[in-house]
Design a protein around this motif. Structure first.
Motif, mmCIF file in Angstrom:
data_model
loop_
_atom_site.group_PDB
_atom_site.id
_atom_site.type_symbol
_atom_site.label_atom_id
_atom_site.label_comp_id
_atom_site.label_asym_id
_atom_site.label_seq_id
_atom_site.Cartn_x
_atom_site.Cartn_y
_atom_site.Cartn_z
ATOM 1 N N ALA A 1 -13.789 38.905 10.463
ATOM 2 C CA ALA A 1 -13.504 37.394 10.150
ATOM 3 C C ALA A 1 -12.306 37.162 10.988
ATOM 4 C CB ALA A 1 -12.209 37.762 9.206
ATOM 5 N N SER A 2 -11.526 37.453 12.174
ATOM 6 C CA SER A 2 -10.789 37.221 13.294
ATOM 7 C C SER A 2 -11.749 36.780 14.668
ATOM 8 C CB SER A 2 -9.568 38.376 14.163
ATOM 9 O OG SER A 2 -8.634 38.563 12.797
ATOM 10 N N ALA A 3 -12.898 37.495 14.951
ATOM 11 C CA ALA A 3 -13.385 36.391 15.453
ATOM 12 C C ALA A 3 -14.597 35.345 15.129
ATOM 13 C CB ALA A 3 -15.224 37.690 15.920
ATOM 14 N N ARG A 4 -14.717 34.922 13.586
ATOM 15 C CA ARG A 4 -14.596 33.923 13.416
ATOM 16 C C ARG A 4 -14.022 33.101 13.424
ATOM 17 N NH1 ARG A 4 -18.025 37.543 9.101
ATOM 18 N NH2 ARG A 4 -15.603 37.446 7.768
ATOM 19 N N ALA A 5 -13.323 33.109 12.916
ATOM 20 C CA ALA A 5 -11.811 32.442 13.366
ATOM 21 C C ALA A 5 -11.057 32.072 14.218
ATOM 22 C CB ALA A 5 -10.855 32.599 12.800
ATOM 23 N N ALA A 6 -11.550 32.982 15.672
ATOM 24 C CA ALA A 6 -11.406 32.246 17.045
ATOM 25 C C ALA A 6 -12.551 31.416 17.333
ATOM 26 C CB ALA A 6 -11.099 33.734 17.758
ATOM 27 N N ARG A 7 -13.287 31.768 17.106
ATOM 28 C CA ARG A 7 -14.800 30.967 17.797
ATOM 29 C C ARG A 7 -14.573 29.361 16.834
ATOM 30 N NH1 ARG A 7 -17.809 34.387 16.155
ATOM 31 N NH2 ARG A 7 -18.484 35.511 18.020
ATOM 32 N N ALA A 8 -14.327 29.277 15.606
ATOM 33 C CA ALA A 8 -14.225 28.516 15.456
ATOM 34 C C ALA A 8 -13.015 27.834 15.514
ATOM 35 C CB ALA A 8 -13.848 28.386 13.491
ATOM 36 N N ALA A 9 -11.884 27.604 15.970
ATOM 37 C CA ALA A 9 -10.943 26.779 16.869
ATOM 38 C C ALA A 9 -11.267 26.626 17.643
ATOM 39 C CB ALA A 9 -9.690 28.152 16.968
ATOM 40 N N GLY A 10 -12.314 27.457 18.915
ATOM 41 C CA GLY A 10 -12.881 26.852 20.215
ATOM 42 C C GLY A 10 -13.210 27.955 20.815
ATOM 43 N N ALA A 11 -12.226 28.910 21.069
ATOM 44 C CA ALA A 11 -11.540 30.023 21.795
ATOM 45 C C ALA A 11 -12.587 31.237 21.616
ATOM 46 C CB ALA A 11 -10.717 31.302 20.905
ATOM 47 N N GLU A 12 -12.859 31.667 22.981
ATOM 48 C CA GLU A 12 -14.322 32.888 22.701
ATOM 49 C C GLU A 12 -13.485 34.246 22.587
ATOM 50 O OE1 GLU A 12 -16.224 35.550 26.042
ATOM 51 O OE2 GLU A 12 -15.515 33.964 26.553
ATOM 52 N N PRO A 13 -14.308 34.468 21.006
ATOM 53 C CA PRO A 13 -13.394 36.228 20.997
ATOM 54 C C PRO A 13 -14.074 37.115 21.241
ATOM 55 C CG PRO A 13 -15.804 35.698 19.326
ATOM 56 C CD PRO A 13 -15.035 34.483 20.336
ATOM 57 N N LEU A 14 -13.372 38.397 21.748
ATOM 58 C CA LEU A 14 -13.654 39.761 22.272
ATOM 59 C C LEU A 14 -12.984 40.605 21.503
ATOM 60 C CD1 LEU A 14 -13.937 41.344 25.246
ATOM 61 C CD2 LEU A 14 -11.617 40.790 25.687
ATOM 62 N N ARG A 15 -14.103 41.136 21.110
ATOM 63 C CA ARG A 15 -14.093 42.302 19.445
ATOM 64 C C ARG A 15 -13.186 43.640 20.641
ATOM 65 N NH1 ARG A 15 -16.088 42.323 14.763
ATOM 66 N NH2 ARG A 15 -14.778 44.033 14.678
ATOM 67 N N GLY A 16 -12.084 43.991 19.806
ATOM 68 C CA GLY A 16 -11.098 44.910 19.734
ATOM 69 C C GLY A 16 -9.434 44.987 18.805
ATOM 70 N N ALA A 17 -9.275 46.032 19.060
ATOM 71 C CA ALA A 17 -7.258 45.698 18.585
ATOM 72 C C ALA A 17 -6.537 46.466 19.605
ATOM 73 C CB ALA A 17 -7.861 46.438 17.878
ATOM 74 N N LEU A 18 -5.306 46.136 19.166
ATOM 75 C CA LEU A 18 -4.289 45.978 20.109
ATOM 76 C C LEU A 18 -4.092 47.519 21.012
ATOM 77 C CD1 LEU A 18 -2.228 44.258 21.473
ATOM 78 C CD2 LEU A 18 -0.140 45.059 19.974
ATOM 79 N N ALA A 19 -4.232 48.247 20.067
ATOM 80 C CA ALA A 19 -4.664 50.017 20.462
ATOM 81 C C ALA A 19 -5.594 50.711 21.187
ATOM 82 C CB ALA A 19 -4.642 50.712 19.134
ATOM 83 N N ASP A 20 -6.514 49.315 22.176
ATOM 84 C CA ASP A 20 -7.858 49.303 22.200
ATOM 85 C C ASP A 20 -7.734 49.561 24.011
ATOM 86 O OD1 ASP A 20 -9.451 50.439 20.089
ATOM 87 O OD2 ASP A 20 -9.879 48.446 20.190
ATOM 88 N N LEU A 21 -7.008 50.361 24.935
ATOM 89 C CA LEU A 21 -6.292 49.611 25.934
ATOM 90 C C LEU A 21 -7.182 49.408 27.264
ATOM 91 C CD1 LEU A 21 -3.386 52.721 26.185
ATOM 92 C CD2 LEU A 21 -3.465 49.843 25.657
ATOM 93 N N ASP A 22 -8.241 50.385 26.913
ATOM 94 C CA ASP A 22 -9.485 49.643 28.115
ATOM 95 C C ASP A 22 -10.150 48.479 27.699
ATOM 96 O OD1 ASP A 22 -9.469 52.127 28.786
ATOM 97 O OD2 ASP A 22 -10.914 52.845 27.939
#
Length: 293
Positions: A35-56
């Motif tokens: 859902a966040s990826a879709r929202a980011a893409r709809a806003a014009g951004a490129e999504p990068l899948r991951g959470a704040l805990a995914d340090l890599d």
């Protein structure tokens, strides 16, 4: 500039993304869900899948960017343990982002909170607290600012207690949620304590200015309203929801109750004079009129 943004689809983050895109930048947005990826893409951004805990993944996002804006923070304030976990997760994320940028002279703009200063509005020169319920955030932000000595153009935008948009957001939003749940529009103590506030779209402009212009190691205050009395905030919420307005124990607000009860006005004079930032959107009390029963 290609900007990696964490927390890009939240109330503040979505305003920051729109501000960046509207001023010629491109955005790589951390997205923890489809859902966040879709929202980011709809806003014009490129999504990068991951959470704040995914340090890599955070390191990979920073490596691909000309600058980083960090906004993400866990929203669980239900217990001291949950709040501590949010702080620990953010601290590790900031350390990872900072290490990736060492020696690059690229900007890292992080978020902080306006501090408390006894008897007066706090200023950009006041230190953030490094003890208490959110002291860990203060220590993490201080470490980010210290990266200025290691080739990172690190800077912190301090947000007031309420960042609002259309009546939602920040401590005032928590007052509204609590009022809906309990049937009382409450405030801790006598309600004369003051909370600073800013509209999310005004805050977004300051994040962009800090990204583009701020010197390494600098601190800024995104404060439009220097301090609204909490009982005035509760009064608008009560009127909009048709609920009684009265004092309630600070324990009503869980581990951040002591912060809720503190008088903490804040100034942005230095920020306005130095970066030319000038808030233009409605103040908090006016914006709260958007709350729907």
């Amino acid at each position: 500039m290609r900007v990696f943004v964490t927390g890009a689809t939240g109330l503040i983050g979505s305003a920051v993304v729109a501000e960046l895109l509207g001023n010629g930048h491109s955005v790589l947005a951390l997205a923890r869900s489809d859902a966040s990826a879709r929202a980011a893409r709809a806003a014009g951004a490129e999504p990068l899948r991951g959470a704040l805990a995914d340090l890599d993944i955070l390191r990979a996002g920073a490596a691909q960017a000309d600058g980083v804006v960090h906004l993400a923070f866990g929203n669980d304030f239900s217990s001291p343990e949950a709040l501590a976990q949010n702080v620990a997760e953010e601290s590790a994320a900031l350390a990872a982002l900072g290490e990736e940028l060492v020696g690059s002279n690229r900007p890292l703009v992080t978020v902080s909170g306006t501090p408390w200063a006894p008897g007066r509005p706090s200023t950009e020169a006041d230190p953030v607290p490094t003890d208490g319920p959110v002291g860990g955030r203060g220590r993490a932000v201080t470490a980010v600012l210290d990266l200025a000595a290691r080739g990172v153009r690190s800077t912190a935008v301090r947000l007031p207690r309420t960042v609002h948009n259309e009546g939602a957001g920040g401590f005032a939003g928590l007052l509204t949620e609590t009022a809906r749940r309990t049937g009382v529009s409450g405030y801790p103590g006598d309600g004369t304590q003051r909370w600073p506030a800013v509209h999310a779209r005004d805050a977004a402009v300051l994040f962009r200015l800090a990204l583009e212009q701020a010197e390494a190691g600098s601190v800024w205050h995104a404060v439009a309203d220097e301090g609204d009395q909490v009982r005035d905030i509760a009064a608008v919420i009560g009127r909009r929801l048709g609920l009684p307005v009265e004092s309630v124990p600070e324990q009503t607000y869980g581990p951040i109750g002591p912060i809720f009860a503190t008088d903490q006005p804040s100034s942005s004079t230095h920020t306005r004079q130095t970066l030319g930032w000038e808030p233009k959107h409605p103040g908090l009390l006016q914006d709260l009129e958007n709350i729907q029963p």
